[in-house]
Design a protein around this motif. Structure first.
Motif, mmCIF file in Angstrom:
data_model
loop_
_atom_site.group_PDB
_atom_site.id
_atom_site.type_symbol
_atom_site.label_atom_id
_atom_site.label_comp_id
_atom_site.label_asym_id
_atom_site.label_seq_id
_atom_site.Cartn_x
_atom_site.Cartn_y
_atom_site.Cartn_z
ATOM 1 N N HIS A 84 26.536 58.896 88.238
ATOM 2 C CA HIS A 84 26.252 58.627 89.642
ATOM 3 C C HIS A 84 26.515 59.861 90.495
ATOM 4 O O HIS A 84 25.755 60.138 91.423
ATOM 5 C CB HIS A 84 27.081 57.442 90.129
ATOM 6 N N ARG A 85 27.549 60.598 90.162
ATOM 7 C CA ARG A 85 27.839 61.823 90.916
ATOM 8 C C ARG A 85 26.706 62.834 90.775
ATOM 9 O O ARG A 85 26.362 63.517 91.745
ATOM 10 C CB ARG A 85 29.152 62.436 90.446
ATOM 11 N N LEU A 86 26.137 62.954 89.581
ATOM 12 C CA LEU A 86 24.996 63.855 89.397
ATOM 13 C C LEU A 86 23.834 63.465 90.304
ATOM 14 O O LEU A 86 23.184 64.327 90.907
ATOM 15 C CB LEU A 86 24.528 63.848 87.938
ATOM 16 N N VAL A 87 23.581 62.167 90.391
ATOM 17 C CA VAL A 87 22.499 61.689 91.252
ATOM 18 C C VAL A 87 22.843 61.969 92.715
ATOM 19 O O VAL A 87 22.031 62.536 93.452
ATOM 20 C CB VAL A 87 22.240 60.179 91.022
ATOM 21 N N TYR A 88 24.042 61.583 93.145
ATOM 22 C CA TYR A 88 24.421 61.786 94.547
ATOM 23 C C TYR A 88 24.457 63.266 94.921
ATOM 24 O O TYR A 88 24.144 63.616 96.067
ATOM 25 C CB TYR A 88 25.764 61.123 94.854
ATOM 26 N N ASP A 89 24.803 64.140 93.993
ATOM 27 C CA ASP A 89 24.780 65.575 94.274
ATOM 28 C C ASP A 89 23.386 66.045 94.669
ATOM 29 O O ASP A 89 23.232 66.985 95.441
ATOM 30 C CB ASP A 89 25.260 66.378 93.062
ATOM 31 N N ARG A 90 22.369 65.394 94.129
ATOM 32 C CA ARG A 90 20.983 65.779 94.418
ATOM 33 C C ARG A 90 20.472 65.224 95.752
ATOM 34 O O ARG A 90 19.502 65.740 96.299
ATOM 35 C CB ARG A 90 20.050 65.294 93.296
ATOM 36 N N VAL A 91 21.101 64.138 96.250
ATOM 37 C CA VAL A 91 20.539 63.451 97.432
ATOM 38 C C VAL A 91 21.540 63.251 98.573
ATOM 39 O O VAL A 91 21.214 62.608 99.565
ATOM 40 C CB VAL A 91 19.932 62.080 97.039
#
Length: 87
Positions: free
Chosen positions: A61-68
């Motif tokens: 989830h952190r990887l996703v949130y880092d992008r958005v």
């Protein structure tokens, strides 16, 4: 407008090289919610990528949130994430 935001999410998540990506607009389910005021969107995201291999759910989830992260809380108010490795 929602389609533009979905396209923006796709572009932002492209570096994760997803083998499966589905973005579902759930904004209509949150009509009247404080976060939807001003036109902010609610999305459900299903993403599968090899880059999640060996990572905890939180790390995925952190990887996703880092992008958005800069898209929140506006134009995207909420993002429900299902992040998996390739089947």
């Amino acid at each position: 407008m929602s389609t533009d935001r979905m396209k923006l999410l796709e572009e932002r998540l492209a570096p994760l090289a997803p083998t499966y990506l589905e973005i579902i607009d759930e904004s209509h389910l949150h009509a009247g919610h404080a976060g939807s005021k001003g036109g902010a969107s609610h999305f459900r995201l299903l993403i599968w990528t090899e880059q999640f291999e060996g990572l905890t759910t939180l790390a995925r989830h952190r990887l996703v949130y880092d992008r958005v992260h800069d898209l929140m809380p506006y134009p995207i108010h909420a993002l429900a994430i299902v992040a998996k490795t390739n089947p």
